[in-house]
Design an enzyme around this catalytic site. Structure first.
Site, PDB file in Angstrom:
ATOM      1  CB  CYS A  85      -0.958   0.058   1.187  1.00  0.00           C
ATOM      2  SG  CYS A  85      -1.975  -1.399   1.423  1.00  0.00           S
TER       3      CYS A  85
HETATM    4  N1  GLN Z   1      -2.110  -5.923   5.128  1.00  0.00           N
HETATM    5  C1  GLN Z   1      -2.994  -4.872   4.739  1.00  0.00           C
HETATM    6  C2  GLN Z   1      -4.059  -5.347   3.775  1.00  0.00           C
HETATM    7  O1  GLN Z   1      -3.992  -6.387   3.206  1.00  0.00           O
HETATM    8  C3  GLN Z   1      -2.238  -3.722   4.153  1.00  0.00           C
HETATM    9  C4  GLN Z   1      -1.590  -4.123   2.894  1.00  0.00           C
HETATM   10  C5  GLN Z   1      -0.483  -3.270   2.437  1.00  0.00           C
HETATM   11  O2  GLN Z   1       0.049  -2.392   3.126  1.00  0.00           O
HETATM   12  N2  GLN Z   1      -0.064  -3.587   1.276  1.00  0.00           N
HETATM   13  O3  GLN Z   1      -5.006  -4.645   3.600  1.00  0.00           O
END
Ligand code: GLN
Length: 251
Positions: free
Chosen positions: A2
């Site tokens: 993210c």
């Molecule tokens: N683990 C979280 C999710 O799957 C955030 C993912 C991320 O930071 N890529 O939503």
């Protein structure tokens, strides 16, 4: 892992940071430059929350890539806000792709985002989740690590903890429960922003207009400062403090 961005300052459109800047959030969704081994692209949804004035923030979240939303440019182009928080998501394997899994999470005046992953999910978090009122667990926006982190943080906020201590205390607590967790958290109430750099990229930019906290600098201009790992950023319109997070604290 993210990417997220938050702004606090003079009223402006989120269009620049989300869509128009050379390395805006939309570009970071398909061409991020500092994912640190946590995925490649951020195409599993996006969201933005902003403060329309007298009311609590409004959130707009969608599944799918940010660039595929034909109405987004018109929406953000029509907004003016003194604060906003936006994120693009790369779903951790095993976690669902749904609107509710996209940041910003929120309640009342709060908006929240998480970049990262909690190893051993969900078992590693079962004990901490068990301390929440069962209704909070039933109301989670999605069965994801990020949605649970928000529930745990909101539990601290509504019990009266100062938001700075609530955020850093949560990072310490989760790191103990799930060593190796990547916990870049971002919280705002429209008057202040609190962020953590915990095993992931984070930068801050401040000028006369306002303060931006972003996973990656949104342009190549001056004024971007990289936040050292295991540090927190406490920002208002007038101040930006970067402080180490004490992982040994018991709160
Ligand atoms: N683990 C979280 C999710 O799957 C955030 C993912 C991320 O930071 N890529 O939503």
């Amino acid at each position: 892992m993210c990417r997220h961005v938050a702004y606090l300052g003079e009223a402006c459109s989120p269009e620049t940071l989300l869509l128009a800047a050379p390395h805006a959030l939309s570009r970071q969704s398909h061409a991020p430059t500092d994912m640190r081994g946590g995925g490649t692209v951020n195409v599993d949804g996006f969201g933005i929350g902003w403060y329309p004035g007298a009311t609590d923030p409004v959130r707009y979240r969608r599944t799918g890539p940010i660039w595929a939303d034909a109405g987004l440019a018109g929406l953000v182009g029509s907004l003016r806000s003194t604060a906003f928080l936006a994120a693009v998501r790369s779903a951790t394997p095993g976690m669902p792709v749904s609107e509710g899994a996209c940041a910003p999470f929120g309640a009342g005046q709060w908006l929240f985002s998480h970049n990262g992953v909690v190893p051993g999910w969900p078992d590693s978090m079962a004990e901490l989740a068990g301390k929440l009122p069962i209704a909070d667990v039933l109301r989670l926006d999605a069965p994801t690590d990020s949605a649970l982190l928000w529930a745990l943080l909101y539990d601290r906020l509504r019990s009266g903890q100062p938001p700075e201590a609530a955020v850093t205390g949560l990072v310490s607590e989760v790191d103990r429960a799930a060593p190796g967790a990547r916990l870049n958290l971002l919280l705002t109430d429209g008057e202040r922003m609190i962020a953590t750099a915990w095993s992931h990229a984070l930068s801050v930019h401040r000028d006369a207009t306002g303060v931006v906290i972003a996973s990656e600098p949104c342009d190549s201009g001056p004024g971007w400062t990289s936040v050292p790992d295991r540090h927190a950023v406490f920002a208002t319109r007038d101040s930006v403090d970067v402080v180490p997070i004490n992982a040994d604290r018991s709160s």
